[in-house]
Enzyme design. Sequence first.
Site, PDB file in Angstrom:
ATOM      1  N   ASP A  97       0.818  -1.211   0.000  1.00 26.97           N
ATOM      2  CA  ASP A  97       0.000   0.000   0.000  1.00 26.97           C
ATOM      3  C   ASP A  97       0.854   1.264   0.000  1.00 26.97           C
ATOM      4  O   ASP A  97       1.328   1.705   1.052  1.00 26.97           O
ATOM      5  CB  ASP A  97      -0.903  -0.032   1.256  1.00 26.97           C
ATOM      6  CG  ASP A  97      -1.750   1.211   1.374  1.00 26.97           C
ATOM      7  OD1 ASP A  97      -2.267   1.476   2.473  1.00 26.97           O
ATOM      8  OD2 ASP A  97      -1.879   1.935   0.361  1.00 26.97           O
TER       9      ASP A  97
ATOM     10  N   ASP B  96      -1.499   5.438  -5.445  1.00 27.69           N
ATOM     11  CA  ASP B  96      -1.873   4.679  -4.256  1.00 27.69           C
ATOM     12  C   ASP B  96      -2.297   3.252  -4.592  1.00 27.69           C
ATOM     13  O   ASP B  96      -3.445   3.006  -4.980  1.00 27.69           O
ATOM     14  CB  ASP B  96      -3.016   5.414  -3.546  1.00 27.69           C
ATOM     15  CG  ASP B  96      -3.443   4.725  -2.269  1.00 27.69           C
ATOM     16  OD1 ASP B  96      -4.369   5.226  -1.618  1.00 27.69           O
ATOM     17  OD2 ASP B  96      -2.858   3.678  -1.938  1.00 27.69           O
TER      18      ASP B  96
HETATM   19  O1  LIG Z   1      -8.310   5.141   2.190  1.00 29.27           O
HETATM   20  C1  LIG Z   1      -8.009   5.171   1.030  1.00 29.27           C
HETATM   21  C2  LIG Z   1      -8.423   6.279   0.099  1.00 29.27           C
HETATM   22  C3  LIG Z   1      -9.895   6.357   0.011  1.00 29.27           C
HETATM   23  C4  LIG Z   1     -10.608   5.388  -0.685  1.00 29.27           C
HETATM   24  C5  LIG Z   1     -11.991   5.537  -0.770  1.00 29.27           C
HETATM   25  C6  LIG Z   1     -12.614   6.592  -0.154  1.00 29.27           C
HETATM   26  C7  LIG Z   1     -11.873   7.516   0.571  1.00 29.27           C
HETATM   27  C8  LIG Z   1     -10.510   7.405   0.654  1.00 29.27           C
HETATM   28  N1  LIG Z   1      -7.239   4.262   0.431  1.00 29.27           N
HETATM   29  N2  LIG Z   1      -6.510   3.368   1.139  1.00 29.27           N
HETATM   30  C9  LIG Z   1      -5.170   3.324   1.095  1.00 29.27           C
HETATM   31  N3  LIG Z   1      -4.747   2.337   1.860  1.00 29.27           N
HETATM   32  C10 LIG Z   1      -5.821   1.730   2.396  1.00 29.27           C
HETATM   33  C11 LIG Z   1      -5.916   0.640   3.272  1.00 29.27           C
HETATM   34  C12 LIG Z   1      -7.166   0.228   3.683  1.00 29.27           C
HETATM   35  C13 LIG Z   1      -8.310   0.886   3.231  1.00 29.27           C
HETATM   36  C14 LIG Z   1      -8.233   1.972   2.347  1.00 29.27           C
HETATM   37  C15 LIG Z   1      -6.968   2.382   1.959  1.00 29.27           C
END
Ligand SMILES: O=C(Cc1ccccc1)Nn1cnc2ccccc21
Length: 330
Positions: free
Chosen positions: A35, A219
């Site tokens: 991640d 990401d």
């Molecule tokens: O949290 C996010 C971004 C996100 C996605 C959807 C709506 C708002 C924000 N990604 N993420 C990056 N690493 C993660 C790990 C677990 C869950 C989400 C994760």
Amino acid sequence: ATGSAAAEPIDESDQAYITPVTIGTPPQTLELDVDTGSSDLWVFSSHTPPSQIHGQQIYSPNKSSTAKLLEGHTWSITYGDGSASRGNVYIDNFTVGGLTAEKQAVQCAQQVSASFTRETHVDGLIGLGFSTLNTVSPKSQLTFFDNVKSGLDSPVFTADLKHGAAGTYDFGFVDKAKYSGEITYVPVNPDPGYWAFNSSGYAIGSGKFSASAITGIADTGTSLLYLPTAIVTAYYRQVEGATNSRTYGGYVFPCSSSLPSFTFGVADARITIPSAYINYAPITPGSSTCFGGLQSSSGVGINIFGDVALKAAFVVFNGGSPPTIGWAQK
Ligand SMILES: O=C(Cc1ccccc1)Nn1cnc2ccccc21
């Protein structure tokens, strides 16, 4: 040194990818989600309440002769989608793709939120964002990449994610066989702790390229591509039967609709996401209504080039000074 590890999609919509790792002595194998959008390495463990474990493999530090509790240290993280986890910390050997970090902080979950419990294939996360984001307290810990970086042939890791097939994460080298043409590198702003960069604009299908700087993050831990509302509404205006559903929290459309491709710019280079990647998944298994792989970032607060975008490219995360990010077609 170099390393190379598989990135296996966990389901047919590539919702996330898992990578095998080994922890401790004798080695315990888990499959973690790499991640680049966070910087905690955490695992389901012998400290996780059994009621919160639903098929995940666990790390048991008490079965590892090289595990050492990091006294008095805890961690707690909440992700943008509201999921969360917290726990304690051990130092142990951690190996990915043949590369070992001798004294890696392995954060053991004592509590995980329901969405992690539901994700039966994901045994934890390897945060490869900048170590400044690490949540361990009172002393924050280094990411796996920061721990092994000085020993790598080159201070880089690369992502070659695929749609419906296993890809790879490489460490310490750029594999020329994995991309076509040239890699275009652009600056990274490490201050937010993410791999933040500027895209130079976008095009919808065969339409004209609209030059406009889009600041976003690369990401691997986010499934979809989240961009400004104006771009997203312009895209779905070209999709028969598309609507922005409050019920499902984003743009949905008949699965049979034909979708345009989506191109984003990296300086003068162009990365084109095939339309198939944007037909992300039925809203519920078997439904004839599908959820879009491109969604508005207005509810997220930041533009995110997640897996839908990343799997259309070969991406170099360059941890040199200054850090940069490289994009190539493949
Ligand atoms: O949290 C996010 C971004 C996100 C996605 C959807 C709506 C708002 C924000 N990604 N993420 C990056 N690493 C993660 C790990 C677990 C869950 C989400 C994760």
